[in-house]
Design a protein around this motif. Structure first.
Motif, PDB file in Angstrom:
ATOM      1  N   TYR A 111       0.814  -1.212   0.000  1.00  0.00           N
ATOM      2  CA  TYR A 111       0.000   0.000   0.000  1.00  0.00           C
ATOM      3  C   TYR A 111       0.849   1.265   0.000  1.00  0.00           C
ATOM      4  O   TYR A 111       0.348   2.345   0.271  1.00  0.00           O
ATOM      5  N   HIS A 112       2.139   1.120  -0.290  1.00  0.00           N
ATOM      6  CA  HIS A 112       3.018   2.284  -0.368  1.00  0.00           C
ATOM      7  C   HIS A 112       2.462   3.241  -1.415  1.00  0.00           C
ATOM      8  O   HIS A 112       2.091   2.838  -2.512  1.00  0.00           O
ATOM      9  N   ALA A 113       2.374   4.504  -1.076  1.00  0.00           N
ATOM     10  CA  ALA A 113       1.755   5.485  -1.970  1.00  0.00           C
ATOM     11  C   ALA A 113       2.673   6.679  -2.168  1.00  0.00           C
ATOM     12  O   ALA A 113       3.597   6.917  -1.382  1.00  0.00           O
ATOM     13  N   ARG A 165      -3.194  10.983  -3.690  1.00  0.00           N
ATOM     14  CA  ARG A 165      -2.289   9.868  -3.431  1.00  0.00           C
ATOM     15  C   ARG A 165      -2.564   8.734  -4.398  1.00  0.00           C
ATOM     16  O   ARG A 165      -3.710   8.414  -4.691  1.00  0.00           O
ATOM     17  N   TYR A 166      -1.486   8.139  -4.878  1.00  0.00           N
ATOM     18  CA  TYR A 166      -1.562   7.011  -5.804  1.00  0.00           C
ATOM     19  C   TYR A 166      -0.739   5.872  -5.238  1.00  0.00           C
ATOM     20  O   TYR A 166       0.320   6.099  -4.649  1.00  0.00           O
ATOM     21  N   LEU A 167      -1.203   4.644  -5.432  1.00  0.00           N
ATOM     22  CA  LEU A 167      -0.347   3.513  -5.121  1.00  0.00           C
ATOM     23  C   LEU A 167       0.889   3.622  -5.994  1.00  0.00           C
ATOM     24  O   LEU A 167       0.814   4.064  -7.145  1.00  0.00           O
ATOM     25  N   SER A 168       2.025   3.247  -5.473  1.00  0.00           N
ATOM     26  CA  SER A 168       3.285   3.437  -6.191  1.00  0.00           C
ATOM     27  C   SER A 168       3.252   2.840  -7.591  1.00  0.00           C
ATOM     28  O   SER A 168       3.783   3.421  -8.533  1.00  0.00           O
ATOM     29  N   ARG A 169       2.629   1.685  -7.719  1.00  0.00           N
ATOM     30  CA  ARG A 169       2.587   1.018  -9.023  1.00  0.00           C
ATOM     31  C   ARG A 169       1.695   1.746 -10.020  1.00  0.00           C
ATOM     32  O   ARG A 169       1.813   1.564 -11.212  1.00  0.00           O
ATOM     33  N   GLN A 170       0.764   2.566  -9.529  1.00  0.00           N
ATOM     34  CA  GLN A 170      -0.203   3.218 -10.400  1.00  0.00           C
ATOM     35  C   GLN A 170       0.042   4.716 -10.561  1.00  0.00           C
ATOM     36  O   GLN A 170      -0.742   5.402 -11.194  1.00  0.00           O
ATOM     37  N   ASP A 174       0.939   4.723   3.285  1.00  0.00           N
ATOM     38  CA  ASP A 174      -0.398   4.226   2.990  1.00  0.00           C
ATOM     39  C   ASP A 174      -1.096   5.212   2.063  1.00  0.00           C
ATOM     40  O   ASP A 174      -0.760   6.384   2.036  1.00  0.00           O
ATOM     41  N   ARG A 175      -2.058   4.736   1.305  1.00  0.00           N
ATOM     42  CA  ARG A 175      -2.786   5.624   0.396  1.00  0.00           C
ATOM     43  C   ARG A 175      -3.793   6.476   1.151  1.00  0.00           C
ATOM     44  O   ARG A 175      -4.163   7.543   0.704  1.00  0.00           O
TER      45      ARG A 175
END
Length: 114
Positions: free
Chosen positions: A29-31, A51-56, A79-80
């Motif tokens: 959930y890293h954002a 905020r965005y999830l790192s992958r997105q 967290d997001r």
């Protein structure tokens, strides 16, 4: 083993390590959020504070960025979610149910008292 092979191995030195890539975040959930730089484009301000999830997350510089030297960056969050979401997180006490108990049948388990 010949002395020549021992001598060659001794002076060859240690093998160089391959450059390591940064470790992927272990928190799923890293954002990140976009922080507009000085003289940022309007697109950076549209993405700011979200905020965005790192992958997105969108790539920097943003596709619609028209600034010559973009200096926008990401701010990392664990967290997001951005704040308390439940009443108990705010220190509020939830009132319990004060009505009459209407369950008269026993539960499905043999240990249930009702």
């Amino acid at each position: 083993m010949s002395s020549k092979s021992w001598f060659a191995r001794w002076f060859r030195g240690k093998p160089e390590k391959a450059p390591q890539r940064p470790a992927a975040p272990t928190n799923p959930y890293h954002a990140v959020s976009v922080v507009p730089g000085t003289d940022a484009c309007p697109a950076a301000y549209r993405f700011a504070g979200q905020r965005y999830l790192s992958r997105q997350a969108p790539r920097l510089p943003l596709p619609s960025c028209d600034v010559q030297n973009c200096n926008c960056r990401f701010k990392h969050h664990k967290d997001r979610r951005s704040g308390p979401r439940r009443h108990s997180d705010w220190g509020m006490v939830m009132a319990g149910y004060s009505g009459q108990e209407r369950r008269h049948t026993r539960g499905r388990r043999s240990t249930d008292e009702y």
